[in-house]
Design a protein around this motif. Sequence first.
Motif, PDB file in Angstrom:
ATOM      1  N   MET A   1      11.005 -20.441  32.815  1.00  0.00           N
ATOM      2  CA  MET A   1      11.041 -21.591  31.893  1.00  0.00           C
ATOM      3  C   MET A   1      11.421 -22.865  32.628  1.00  0.00           C
ATOM      4  SD  MET A   1      10.437 -22.544  28.932  1.00  0.00           S
ATOM      5  CE  MET A   1      10.194 -20.951  28.149  1.00  0.00           C
ATOM      6  N   PHE A   2      12.310 -22.729  33.618  1.00  0.00           N
ATOM      7  CA  PHE A   2      12.728 -23.931  34.316  1.00  0.00           C
ATOM      8  C   PHE A   2      11.715 -24.375  35.372  1.00  0.00           C
ATOM      9  CE2 PHE A   2      16.518 -24.740  32.283  1.00  0.00           C
ATOM     10  CZ  PHE A   2      17.121 -23.538  31.976  1.00  0.00           C
ATOM     11  N   LEU A   9       7.345 -29.753  29.779  1.00  0.00           N
ATOM     12  CA  LEU A   9       8.429 -29.409  28.875  1.00  0.00           C
ATOM     13  C   LEU A   9       8.335 -30.230  27.596  1.00  0.00           C
ATOM     14  CD1 LEU A   9      10.679 -27.460  29.050  1.00  0.00           C
ATOM     15  CD2 LEU A   9      12.150 -29.239  29.907  1.00  0.00           C
ATOM     16  N   LEU A  13       7.933 -28.870  23.868  1.00  0.00           N
ATOM     17  CA  LEU A  13       8.839 -29.251  22.778  1.00  0.00           C
ATOM     18  C   LEU A  13       8.058 -29.901  21.656  1.00  0.00           C
ATOM     19  CD1 LEU A  13      11.899 -30.634  24.728  1.00  0.00           C
ATOM     20  CD2 LEU A  13      11.700 -28.488  23.495  1.00  0.00           C
ATOM     21  N   TYR A 324      27.487 -31.831  20.603  1.00  0.00           N
ATOM     22  CA  TYR A 324      26.185 -31.227  20.319  1.00  0.00           C
ATOM     23  C   TYR A 324      26.253 -30.285  19.134  1.00  0.00           C
ATOM     24  CZ  TYR A 324      22.583 -32.798  23.440  1.00  0.00           C
ATOM     25  OH  TYR A 324      21.620 -33.552  24.026  1.00  0.00           O
TER      26      TYR A 324
ATOM     27  N   VAL B  97      27.950 -20.669  25.044  1.00  0.00           N
ATOM     28  CA  VAL B  97      26.953 -20.630  23.973  1.00  0.00           C
ATOM     29  C   VAL B  97      25.663 -20.003  24.494  1.00  0.00           C
ATOM     30  CG1 VAL B  97      25.523 -22.030  22.467  1.00  0.00           C
ATOM     31  CG2 VAL B  97      27.927 -22.620  22.795  1.00  0.00           C
ATOM     32  N   ASN B 144       7.632 -18.463  22.118  1.00  0.00           N
ATOM     33  CA  ASN B 144       8.811 -18.453  21.255  1.00  0.00           C
ATOM     34  C   ASN B 144       8.887 -19.680  20.346  1.00  0.00           C
ATOM     35  OD1 ASN B 144       9.386 -20.142  23.320  1.00  0.00           O
ATOM     36  ND2 ASN B 144      11.101 -18.953  24.139  1.00  0.00           N
ATOM     37  N   PHE B 243      18.076 -16.627  33.888  1.00  0.00           N
ATOM     38  CA  PHE B 243      17.510 -17.664  33.011  1.00  0.00           C
ATOM     39  C   PHE B 243      18.084 -17.569  31.597  1.00  0.00           C
ATOM     40  CE2 PHE B 243      13.758 -17.827  36.004  1.00  0.00           C
ATOM     41  CZ  PHE B 243      14.108 -19.073  36.474  1.00  0.00           C
ATOM     42  N   THR B 246      21.687 -18.964  31.476  1.00  0.00           N
ATOM     43  CA  THR B 246      21.886 -20.388  31.716  1.00  0.00           C
ATOM     44  C   THR B 246      21.112 -21.248  30.730  1.00  0.00           C
ATOM     45  OG1 THR B 246      20.149 -20.284  33.357  1.00  0.00           O
ATOM     46  CG2 THR B 246      22.400 -20.148  34.152  1.00  0.00           C
ATOM     47  N   GLY B 247      20.672 -20.638  29.668  1.00  0.00           N
ATOM     48  CA  GLY B 247      20.113 -21.473  28.611  1.00  0.00           C
ATOM     49  C   GLY B 247      18.604 -21.486  28.601  1.00  0.00           C
ATOM     50  N   VAL B 249      15.639 -23.661  27.051  1.00  0.00           N
ATOM     51  CA  VAL B 249      15.434 -24.975  26.475  1.00  0.00           C
ATOM     52  C   VAL B 249      14.854 -24.919  25.070  1.00  0.00           C
ATOM     53  CG1 VAL B 249      14.169 -27.109  26.761  1.00  0.00           C
ATOM     54  CG2 VAL B 249      15.194 -25.983  28.740  1.00  0.00           C
ATOM     55  N   VAL B 250      13.758 -24.176  24.933  1.00  0.00           N
ATOM     56  CA  VAL B 250      13.013 -24.250  23.674  1.00  0.00           C
ATOM     57  C   VAL B 250      13.817 -23.654  22.516  1.00  0.00           C
ATOM     58  CG1 VAL B 250      10.921 -23.533  22.503  1.00  0.00           C
ATOM     59  CG2 VAL B 250      10.827 -24.257  24.891  1.00  0.00           C
ATOM     60  N   ARG B 253      16.696 -25.724  21.514  1.00  0.00           N
ATOM     61  CA  ARG B 253      16.241 -26.931  20.838  1.00  0.00           C
ATOM     62  C   ARG B 253      15.863 -26.633  19.390  1.00  0.00           C
ATOM     63  NH1 ARG B 253      15.686 -32.522  22.482  1.00  0.00           N
ATOM     64  NH2 ARG B 253      13.981 -33.347  21.272  1.00  0.00           N
ATOM     65  N   GLY B 261      20.818 -25.290  28.111  1.00  0.00           N
ATOM     66  CA  GLY B 261      19.415 -25.677  28.125  1.00  0.00           C
ATOM     67  C   GLY B 261      19.199 -26.991  27.391  1.00  0.00           C
ATOM     68  N   ASN B 262      19.880 -27.142  26.264  1.00  0.00           N
ATOM     69  CA  ASN B 262      19.770 -28.368  25.482  1.00  0.00           C
ATOM     70  C   ASN B 262      20.284 -29.555  26.294  1.00  0.00           C
ATOM     71  OD1 ASN B 262      18.995 -29.610  23.157  1.00  0.00           O
ATOM     72  ND2 ASN B 262      20.256 -28.330  21.837  1.00  0.00           N
ATOM     73  N   TYR B 263      21.424 -29.368  26.951  1.00  0.00           N
ATOM     74  CA  TYR B 263      21.957 -30.440  27.794  1.00  0.00           C
ATOM     75  C   TYR B 263      21.022 -30.749  28.951  1.00  0.00           C
ATOM     76  CZ  TYR B 263      26.565 -31.188  25.823  1.00  0.00           C
ATOM     77  OH  TYR B 263      27.593 -31.559  25.011  1.00  0.00           O
ATOM     78  N   PHE B 264      20.407 -29.682  29.499  1.00  0.00           N
ATOM     79  CA  PHE B 264      19.562 -29.876  30.674  1.00  0.00           C
ATOM     80  C   PHE B 264      18.365 -30.754  30.344  1.00  0.00           C
ATOM     81  CE2 PHE B 264      16.558 -27.990  33.935  1.00  0.00           C
ATOM     82  CZ  PHE B 264      17.096 -28.731  34.965  1.00  0.00           C
ATOM     83  N   ILE B 265      17.704 -30.463  29.233  1.00  0.00           N
ATOM     84  CA  ILE B 265      16.531 -31.258  28.872  1.00  0.00           C
ATOM     85  C   ILE B 265      16.950 -32.686  28.554  1.00  0.00           C
ATOM     86  CG2 ILE B 265      16.590 -30.233  26.537  1.00  0.00           C
ATOM     87  CD1 ILE B 265      13.383 -31.409  27.974  1.00  0.00           C
ATOM     88  N   ILE B 283      22.542 -23.405  37.871  1.00  0.00           N
ATOM     89  CA  ILE B 283      21.451 -22.446  37.646  1.00  0.00           C
ATOM     90  C   ILE B 283      21.024 -21.808  38.956  1.00  0.00           C
ATOM     91  CG2 ILE B 283      19.037 -22.249  36.941  1.00  0.00           C
ATOM     92  CD1 ILE B 283      19.643 -24.439  34.862  1.00  0.00           C
TER      93      ILE B 283
END
Lengths: 659, 307
Positions: A1-2, A9, A13, A324, B97, B144, B243, B246-247, B249-250, B253, B261-265, B283
């Motif tokens: 994913m990263f 990305l 989203l 957050y 989290v 996902n 992965f 460490t979060g 992203v999708v 979100r 992941g949220n912080y990273f994006i 990461i």
Amino acid sequence: MFGLTIKQLSAVLFLGTLVLGTISCAASASNEEFFGRTEPPADNVLRYISGDEPESLDPQLSSTQPDARIFLALYEGLVEYDKKTLDPVPAIAERWDENADSSEFVFHLRKTARWSNGDPITARDFVYSFRRGISPELTSRSASLAYYIRYAESYNQGAVFVRDPQTQQFLLEKDFTTASNTIIPLSQTPLTANVVEYKPTAEEPTPDRDTPFHQLMHSPTRLTLPGNEQARAAFLAKNPKLQTAVAGREFVKVKGEDIGVEAIDDYTLRLSLTQSTPFFSGLLANQFFRLVPQKAVEQYKKDWTNPAHIVTCGPFKMKSWRPYNELALVRDPMYWDAANVHLDGIRFFPLADQPTMMNLYRVGEVDAVANHSIISAWVDSVRFKKDYMAAPEAAVIYIVMNVTKPPMNDLRVRKAFDMAIDKETALKWRKIVKPLKGVTPYGIFPDYPEPKSNSFDPVKARQLLADAGFPVIQNSNGSYSCPKFPVDQVEYLFPSASSNKITAEFWQAQWKQNLGITVPLRSMEFRTFADFRSKLEYKGFAFGGWVGDYMDPFTFLSIFYTPENDNNTGWWDQRYVNLLDEANRITDKQKRYAMLAQAEQIMVDAQPIIPIETGTVNWTKKPYVKGMYPNASSLFPWKYVYIERDRSKWDYGTPSLAE
Amino acid sequence: MLRFIIRRLLITIPTIFVVITLTWGLIRLAPGNFYTAERSIPKAIRENIKEKYGLNKPWYVQYGKAMWPIVRHLDFGNSLKYQGQPVSNIIARSLPVSATIGLLAYLLALILGITFGSIAALKQNSAWDYASMAVAMLGISIPNFVVGPLLVMVFSLSLYWLPPARWGGFWSKSLILPVLTLSGLYMAYIARLTRAGMLEVLRSDYIRTARSKGLRERDVVIRHALRAGLMPVVSFTGPALAFLLTGTVVVERIFALPGLGNYFIQASLNRDEPLIIGIVAFIAITLLLMNLLVDIAYAYLDPRIRY
């Protein structure tokens, strides 16, 4: 994913948003009266989605609108926004006086105001807060809002005064100015015995006018020079007269103590401004001018906003903060008007994803959502519900044109592109937005005269293009083409978001249909876009928009005020600036508006922008949430908000903004 | 073995250094700045900001200023966007989290994936096999960001059983939907890998030997076949766990979870340099450690591999 790039990305989203949007929307296609469940919460606490995660809980550091909504609960300033009109109403200041040309203000503070730790609030707290906000060390991005205060700009820029080491006299600005028609505001003219600064009121005597600081403020403005040595040398090199005058003098840094903010006594605050600013009291409700606690800031430095250290002065105070996720506030018993605060607390949920916000709203996990939480695909299924809030917004959208590069440096070409867009059809298609003629929003300032703008006229548009050397030819099938137009020199640049793309395609189709020119579309990640646009690196057209800072047309007109390209078009006109300055010296509202409109007409005629639309607030609140009005900036003084459990008193539809 | 581990750990340090340097450089290349906004800031304020953060210094000074505290104290500095918040605090706050969601999803994926994969392999070409592989195929091909909203639609918007988003704590109903969404893809992969690995092993000589020796089928499968058949799964799940922990992203979100992941994006979109570097370094470290663990697990599971 990263392994994804930012662009991929964002695409994922975006797709996610779209899928979530479509799916959830399909699930909601019903004939319910309201959007989702309407069960009031068990406790007397409002749950509100405030938008993006707050940048900081320091009101002087964060300049965003989502954060402003939080600051309205935690902090108070001299004035507060009216819940409906957003006009300034008394807050920590009970009342205020204004001098004849609105260049000096005296605020009388209420004696009952206290911090959340019980300490009394005095005029000195305002002096501290304003000096801190403007200080160059804080690097507040909103500091320019305070540039109306005397010497604030010089202090913020780290400028220096020039002083004669022998006589201790400062060089004065008037001896070196080149402008001939400068008008000195009353705040700076010497006070003679027979001058009456304020109309006397029955309640209190007028404040002491003979303080040394006040006398100083009423003396001629001192000359300021750049504080940075290189910049100063470069500046002096251009002014030989100054160079000789400065020789042998010493440079004195402009300090916080020099700015025009004075505590006359514990409960009287005087502000001296650089110019007539009739809208200044309205500006003071902005978060930048809210109070910060000197003791906590000095003791804990940047950590003062930690829940353990924070001291506030608004109707609510900190309970807990989980970034957050949730910022929980409770009613502050120390607040001067605590008896009239209805809610026991507010829970702010920071969220960025719109469908997620609306899902939470729908299932009844939150009671109201931030402005613009409804994505365009959902608007039709939400806007006829009785909990949908619709009202004009103090926000405008337009297309900026780069007037520094051909072919858009030709006024005729700019006009042609404006006239080739059928805005009435666009408005019908966009459904909820309102028209826009210039840069001041429609329906926000009732007495403000609208400028005259071009109407939709494709024939004249084609003629203008031909005059500019780009003849438009009609093809045999009735369509147009413009072979001479340098299509490779233009494009429409916009930040990547679904709604922007849909409108971009609409303008593109209009230009293609009416001018035979296909302007290429190009989307960019937001910060990349903003960087490109501000450096005027874009070709032709770019997305533009503005949200008002205070309720006066000047907040919009000022976009074109500075020659430093705040408007992203490269257009600037001294006549425009002169008219605005002159208008701001007029105290009669009607006459002032007329002159502001005259200035706006100059801008509209020069056409650096294509006006598109006035925004509409676009959010939802449960019918049991009362005292929360869809005002033009979606800023809510929380103390008036309450939860109504009696169904017969619920809001069925948008509550009226009229008195 | 010990020498191998030490050598690998030592290689980690320069690798992280290179990763951080590359990240630092890439942020410089991206247009825009952390203070870029819709409205332009007056020049004087921009200059103040540049002065405060040393952005007006030559690049090598900036690089040194960014790297030195990291090398010296592993200090990543403060976030530029969330003013005054140390990067280490943000990571410490958001990691639990992400890790909770990730670990639960990992365990779920592992248990169900291996179970279904083994069943499919043992009953090859049966209805069991086809059914579980069809479901696995769906799990791999439906992303996902479709699964999540579908689950939300069914369980939140229609049935009102589960909250559609937000973090409700480490042991709450709000974990169920994100964990299900997150585990789907991994579960499907693990099921397919288990099936493939098992099929290969079940045909091998030593299984035939074990069976011919009269070993019970249960022992053959669990002690011999599964152990060797899980090799591909192990090499997949190591980095996958990194992965997941460490979060993602999708999922974070969609479900508005306050994870890494949220912080990273957000940090990338905000050009929040210290936060980006901090999260990337974190990461990278996790990933390298997980790969090391995979190699150790390999040696343990497969007697033929020795370092």
